[in-house]
Scaffold this motif. Sequence first.
Motif, PDB file in Angstrom:
ATOM      1  N   UNK A 141       0.832  -1.203   0.000  1.00 54.25           N
ATOM      2  CA  UNK A 141       0.000   0.000   0.000  1.00 54.25           C
ATOM      3  C   UNK A 141       0.864   1.250   0.000  1.00 54.25           C
ATOM      4  N   UNK A 142       0.581   2.122  -0.968  1.00 57.69           N
ATOM      5  CA  UNK A 142       1.270   3.398  -1.107  1.00 57.69           C
ATOM      6  C   UNK A 142       0.240   4.515  -1.268  1.00 57.69           C
ATOM      7  N   UNK A 143       0.702   5.741  -1.216  1.00 60.40           N
ATOM      8  CA  UNK A 143      -0.087   6.835  -1.749  1.00 60.40           C
ATOM      9  C   UNK A 143      -0.105   6.687  -3.275  1.00 60.40           C
ATOM     10  N   UNK A 144      -1.161   7.152  -3.949  1.00 60.39           N
ATOM     11  CA  UNK A 144      -1.255   6.939  -5.404  1.00 60.39           C
ATOM     12  C   UNK A 144      -0.032   7.427  -6.182  1.00 60.39           C
ATOM     13  N   UNK A 145       0.486   8.607  -5.872  1.00 62.24           N
ATOM     14  CA  UNK A 145       1.638   9.114  -6.609  1.00 62.24           C
ATOM     15  C   UNK A 145       2.869   8.237  -6.396  1.00 62.24           C
ATOM     16  N   UNK A 146       3.017   7.704  -5.176  1.00 62.54           N
ATOM     17  CA  UNK A 146       4.145   6.818  -4.901  1.00 62.54           C
ATOM     18  C   UNK A 146       4.004   5.509  -5.670  1.00 62.54           C
ATOM     19  N   UNK A 147       2.777   5.006  -5.751  1.00 67.32           N
ATOM     20  CA  UNK A 147       2.552   3.769  -6.501  1.00 67.32           C
ATOM     21  C   UNK A 147       2.864   3.967  -7.977  1.00 67.32           C
ATOM     22  N   UNK A 148       2.492   5.140  -8.522  1.00 66.11           N
ATOM     23  CA  UNK A 148       2.812   5.420  -9.924  1.00 66.11           C
ATOM     24  C   UNK A 148       4.326   5.428 -10.138  1.00 66.11           C
ATOM     25  N   UNK A 149       5.044   5.987  -9.192  1.00 65.89           N
ATOM     26  CA  UNK A 149       6.509   6.024  -9.306  1.00 65.89           C
ATOM     27  C   UNK A 149       7.080   4.618  -9.318  1.00 65.89           C
ATOM     28  N   UNK A 150       6.483   3.734  -8.525  1.00 68.16           N
ATOM     29  CA  UNK A 150       6.990   2.375  -8.435  1.00 68.16           C
ATOM     30  C   UNK A 150       6.756   1.565  -9.705  1.00 68.16           C
ATOM     31  N   UNK A 151       5.624   1.753 -10.341  1.00 65.51           N
ATOM     32  CA  UNK A 151       5.285   0.939 -11.507  1.00 65.51           C
ATOM     33  C   UNK A 151       5.372   1.730 -12.797  1.00 65.51           C
ATOM     34  N   UNK A 152       4.855   2.951 -12.809  1.00 64.85           N
ATOM     35  CA  UNK A 152       4.757   3.699 -14.052  1.00 64.85           C
ATOM     36  C   UNK A 152       6.094   4.239 -14.541  1.00 64.85           C
ATOM     37  N   UNK A 153       7.078   4.306 -13.669  1.00 65.14           N
ATOM     38  CA  UNK A 153       8.406   4.788 -14.087  1.00 65.14           C
ATOM     39  C   UNK A 153       9.314   3.624 -14.455  1.00 65.14           C
ATOM     40  N   UNK A 154       8.728   2.452 -14.701  1.00 66.17           N
ATOM     41  CA  UNK A 154       9.539   1.272 -14.979  1.00 66.17           C
ATOM     42  C   UNK A 154      10.058   1.267 -16.409  1.00 66.17           C
ATOM     43  N   UNK A 155      11.263   0.796 -16.540  1.00 63.28           N
ATOM     44  CA  UNK A 155      11.815   0.605 -17.886  1.00 63.28           C
ATOM     45  C   UNK A 155      12.878  -0.477 -17.809  1.00 63.28           C
ATOM     46  N   UNK A 156      12.886  -1.328 -18.779  1.00 58.85           N
ATOM     47  CA  UNK A 156      13.860  -2.406 -18.805  1.00 58.85           C
ATOM     48  C   UNK A 156      14.963  -2.088 -19.815  1.00 58.85           C
ATOM     49  N   UNK A 157      16.211  -2.455 -19.506  1.00 59.35           N
ATOM     50  CA  UNK A 157      17.297  -2.243 -20.470  1.00 59.35           C
ATOM     51  C   UNK A 157      17.012  -2.990 -21.772  1.00 59.35           C
ATOM     52  N   UNK A 158      17.376  -2.401 -22.896  1.00 58.45           N
ATOM     53  CA  UNK A 158      17.081  -3.000 -24.195  1.00 58.45           C
ATOM     54  C   UNK A 158      18.087  -4.076 -24.591  1.00 58.45           C
ATOM     55  N   UNK A 159      19.294  -4.005 -24.067  1.00 59.77           N
ATOM     56  CA  UNK A 159      20.346  -4.928 -24.494  1.00 59.77           C
ATOM     57  C   UNK A 159      20.695  -5.947 -23.419  1.00 59.77           C
ATOM     58  N   UNK A 160      19.696  -6.369 -22.640  1.00 59.00           N
ATOM     59  CA  UNK A 160      19.963  -7.269 -21.517  1.00 59.00           C
ATOM     60  C   UNK A 160      19.068  -8.505 -21.543  1.00 59.00           C
ATOM     61  N   UNK A 161      18.858  -9.050 -22.722  1.00 60.29           N
ATOM     62  CA  UNK A 161      18.057 -10.263 -22.823  1.00 60.29           C
ATOM     63  C   UNK A 161      18.865 -11.519 -22.510  1.00 60.29           C
TER      64      UNK A 161
END
Length: 261
Positions: free
Chosen positions: A143-163
């Motif tokens: 459980x987070x505040x909504x803005x904190x939850x967005x930071x946790x999931x919505x700011x996600x990005x995976x490296x492109x050259x790490x398969x």
Amino acid sequence: MHAGLRGTGGAAFIVCSLLLTAGCDFGGGKDTSQDKDAEARSASPSASPSASATPSPLTAGQVKAALLTAAELPSGWRKDRTFPEDDNAGQYEFQIAIAEKAACQPVLDTVVGSDDGPKPENVAVRAFTKGPDGPNLLTGISAYLPDEARERVDASTMPKDCTDFTARDQELGKVRVRFQRLNLPDVGDASLGTRVRLIPADKTVFSVQFDNAVVRVGGAIVNVSMLSYSKTDQASFVRAVRASVDKATKTAAISSPAVDS
């Protein structure tokens, strides 16, 4: 805390690592996964931020009530009663290996989490198993505040050259890591699915596959992780994702403040 994979240590490993996905931060940048809240905000530019009150994080009781039970999973699954449900998931850094290429470390962090970023107000986790040879399933709600939850999931990005890259484990030495994104059911406000497979150079040690789903529901983050060795159960994984998000959605709706018309 370090978790090894030697022998049949799967139960200990899932306890020591997978629960941390409830608090993981997947790195900077914008996630390419669907964010329905962002779409709604773009569609309604005139909406006033003060039109509704900011929901409070789910309470400890609500978080625990939102956890799955064995009855909500396909037959054959049972609760792992050796797993500590009150563990401090998301509060500390766990790691299984260190990527030899630093840019690839976020891939490993999708499995065990990161100590960076906001910490959850409340967390509950519950593990299930099909037997000593697995697969094992872990579900978690944080459980987070909504803005904190967005930071946790919505700011996600995976490296492109790490398969496909190598990492070093404290106990096992060199480990090959295979990574790919997973398609998840269309549930929640935003989501990220990943599969990480660890292949030790030591042939006497099991390879391990982690299928991970991270789904945001308002200020709650739902985590479902499946650990498998020789066999997996994708149908159960997908069902667990859907059922977990459904329970979290209903719980979040109950806790949301009324909006004045």
